[in-house]
Design an enzyme around this catalytic site. Structure first.
Site, short mmCIF file in Angstrom:
data_model
loop_
_atom_site.label_atom_id
_atom_site.label_comp_id
_atom_site.label_asym_id
_atom_site.label_seq_id
_atom_site.Cartn_x
_atom_site.Cartn_y
_atom_site.Cartn_z
N GLU A 330 63.17 27.07 57.57
CA GLU A 330 63.32 27.38 56.15
C GLU A 330 64.68 27.00 55.59
O GLU A 330 64.90 27.00 54.39
CB GLU A 330 63.10 28.89 55.92
CG GLU A 330 61.66 29.34 56.04
CD GLU A 330 61.26 29.74 57.46
OE1 GLU A 330 61.90 29.24 58.42
OE2 GLU A 330 60.33 30.54 57.60
N LYS A 437 64.79 50.93 67.28
CA LYS A 437 65.21 52.03 66.41
C LYS A 437 65.20 53.31 67.23
O LYS A 437 64.15 53.84 67.53
CB LYS A 437 64.28 52.12 65.21
CG LYS A 437 64.36 50.86 64.37
CD LYS A 437 63.18 50.66 63.45
CE LYS A 437 63.27 49.27 62.82
NZ LYS A 437 62.50 48.25 63.50
#
Ligand code: ADP
Length: 545
Positions: A330, A437
């Site tokens: 990208e 997390k």
């Protein structure tokens, strides 16, 4: 008031035209798929690209149509790059490492009119030919002598088509914003997404790639992109080399350490570029044979993180400077580049390597910022980490056929989690989907992996988060031992003590013979998580999850 300067469009054809006039005798060297080394000059490459543009015209290719390629880095692929884009068609480089369903998907999604295919990949297309019926023909990139006996419908021979055409062709004056090439991201989740580059973005990116502060490519250079032309346009090097008249060496299908080393030596390559996996193969070969890298000034490493041991080996043992770079399809793909500034000359070696381990600093043309979970822009202090967002003239605005929302307030969210420091250096701490997390805090799987990789008995390592009743997630470590080694889990964890925060310590170590990889050679954490779906943490207590 408007400026009064020429509005000359930035076109890909102008790159090869320039090289043909100003660097006419500079060489392009390829290891062909058929075997022998092929060499010719920019002048001849330009002539043949024009000849190929005539072939495409004869085949009825229209402006804007997509032309697929399934090919290694060789002079014929180089000609297809310039002929397709130059005549106004779109060069769609297909990654042969895509899974079969993805291969079918990208060919149909791109609506490829023709596919140019190397001998190696003919069987790949034969296997899916029933599912790609809209492709009008297949051009096999070889001469009549090597034409295979293929079941592909409408199979044409590259050199036979070329022989029937002249090089009398004038590149059209296209709109610089017209689409020039198309490259799909490998899509670790969902279908691959198409990034549609323009002439303008490609030419600007080529300028960006040549700068002394980036890849430092010039007419003095001999560039060897080991990174394939089917992966983010070989990091734009086939365009950048023409822009400055660098000699280019293309390794064909042979990417093993011996073949690459042989080409480096024979052609005196001084800028070599590739992903860590290929450098591991090259370094292993050098280690076995006592080979040297005397011609090499810089080794560009990107695609995944360069490990400390790799940077140290290239620099200390082989006297080749590592340029650690970050980017993605990208971003064309150059995003950040790890060249040092003047002030860094006084750093100790350890400090210098610490800086080089970061993914590089912002370059003109790619603006960077990091954003926290609630969308707030985080400080550039080298500590705070958040999602990396980028913008600039060679950054994607929207995917091909406009799938999904891409931009966040004008910025492209990269899916990488990173820090930015006051110098502009960016360091990836994780992929947004891989970060662990734990207890409301983030643990960087990449930082942990890097520390584990410095253990001499570890060949490859992956850290993933697994569910934990109290902490939400806890990290576990999956290790491929180095050849012949039989490391103990406890040993590896001990190795981590003092190198990481205590609460980052993995809760378990598993040993495997190999880790799953994506089509671009990166560890597929998604597959690994699937493989370990039934895994239970020893620390989570039996039955608790
Ligand atoms: P694909 O998405 O097809 O695998 P890309 O080359 O576009 O291929 O992948 C881009 C991603 O690769 C980046 O978003 C980043 O996560 C990773 N990457 C690229 N360069 C580096 C690097 N130097 N260090 C760590 N990760 C990198």
């Amino acid at each position: 008031m408007q400026g009064l300067m020429m509005d000359t469009p930035l076109l890909i054809s102008s790159l090869i035209e320039f090289a043909a006039v100003y660097h006419s005798d500079t060489e392009l060297v390829s290891r062909t798929v058929e075997g022998p080394i092929h060499r010719y000059t920019y002048h001849e490459a330009h002539d043949r690209s024009q000849q190929l543009a005539n072939v495409l015209t004869r085949l009825g290719v229209q402006e804007g149509e997509r032309i697929g390629t399934l090919a290694w880095n060789t002079y014929r692929h180089f000609e297809v790059y310039y002929a397709t884009s130059g005549m106004g068609a779109v060069c769609h480089t297909i990654n042969p490492r895509l899974f079969t369903e993805q291969l079918i998907y990208v060919i149909n999604h791109a609506e490829d009119a023709f596919i140019f295919v190397d001998l190696t990949f003919v069987p790949l297309l034969e296997a899916v030919q029933e599912q790609i019926k809209d492709v009008r023909g297949f051009v096999i990139m070889t001469d009549s002598e090597h034409m295979p006996d293929t079941k592909l419908p409408n199979a044409l021979c590259y050199e036979e088509l070329m022989a029937a055409e002249s090089n009398d062709y004038a590149w059209p004056a296209l709109d610089e914003n017209a689409a020039s090439s198309l490259c799909y991201t490998s899509g670790t989740t969902g279908n691959p997404k198409g990034v549609l580059f323009s002439h303008r973005s490609t030419v600007l990116h080529s300028y960006g790639a040549c700068m002394a502060d980036t890849l430092n490519i010039s007419s003095q250079s001999v560039v060897l992109p080991v990174v394939p032309m089917f992966h983010a346009n070989a990091w734009g090097l086939p365009y950048a080399a023409a822009l400055c008249g660098a000699k280019m060496v293309m390794p064909g299908a042979q990417l093993d350490g011996e073949s690459i080393h042989q080409l480096i030596e024979a052609e005196q390559a001084n800028v070599i570029a590739g992903v860590p996996t290929v450098w591991l193969m090259l370094l292993a070969y050098l280690e076995q044979t006592g080979g040297r890298l005397d011609s090499v000034d810089s080794v560009v490493i990107g695609g995944s993180a360069a490990a400390r041991s790799m940077i140290e080996t290239f620099q200390n043992r082989y006297d080749a400077t590592v340029i650690h770079a970050w980017g993605m399809t990208e971003t064309s793909p150059l995003g950040t580049v790890g060249t040092l500034k003047r002030k860094h000359a006084t750093l100790t070696e350890d400090e210098r390597i610490g800086l080089q381990l970061k993914q590089g600093r912002g370059i003109y043309g790619v603006d960077l910022r990091i954003v926290g979970p609630d969308g707030n822009v985080l400080p550039r202090d080298g500590v705070a980490f958040g999602e990396l967002q980028v913008r600039g003239p060679w950054v994607v605005r929207s995917y091909f056929k406009h799938e999904g929302e891409v931009l966040d307030d004008g910025w492209f969210p990269t899916g990488d989690v990173a820090t930015l420091d006051a110098e502009g250096f960016m360091q990836i701490t994780d992929r947004a989907k891989d970060v662990i997390k734990s207890g409301g805090e983030w643990i960087s799987s990449i930082d942990l992996e890097n520390e584990v990789l410095s253990h001499p008995e570890v060949a490859e390592a992956a850290v993933i988060g697994v569910p934990h009743p109290k902490w939400d997630e806890r990290p576990i470590l999956v290790v491929v031992p180095a050849p012949g080694a039989e490391p103990e889990g406890a040993d590896i964890l001990q190795h981590l003590e003092g190198r990481i925060a205590k609460w980052w310590m993995p809760d378990d170590v598993l040993f495997v013979e190999e880790l799953p990889h994506t089509a671009t050679g990166k560890i597929s954490k998604m597959t690994l998580r699937e493989q370990l779906a039934d895994y239970r943490l020893p620390t989570a207590g039996a039955g608790e999850r």
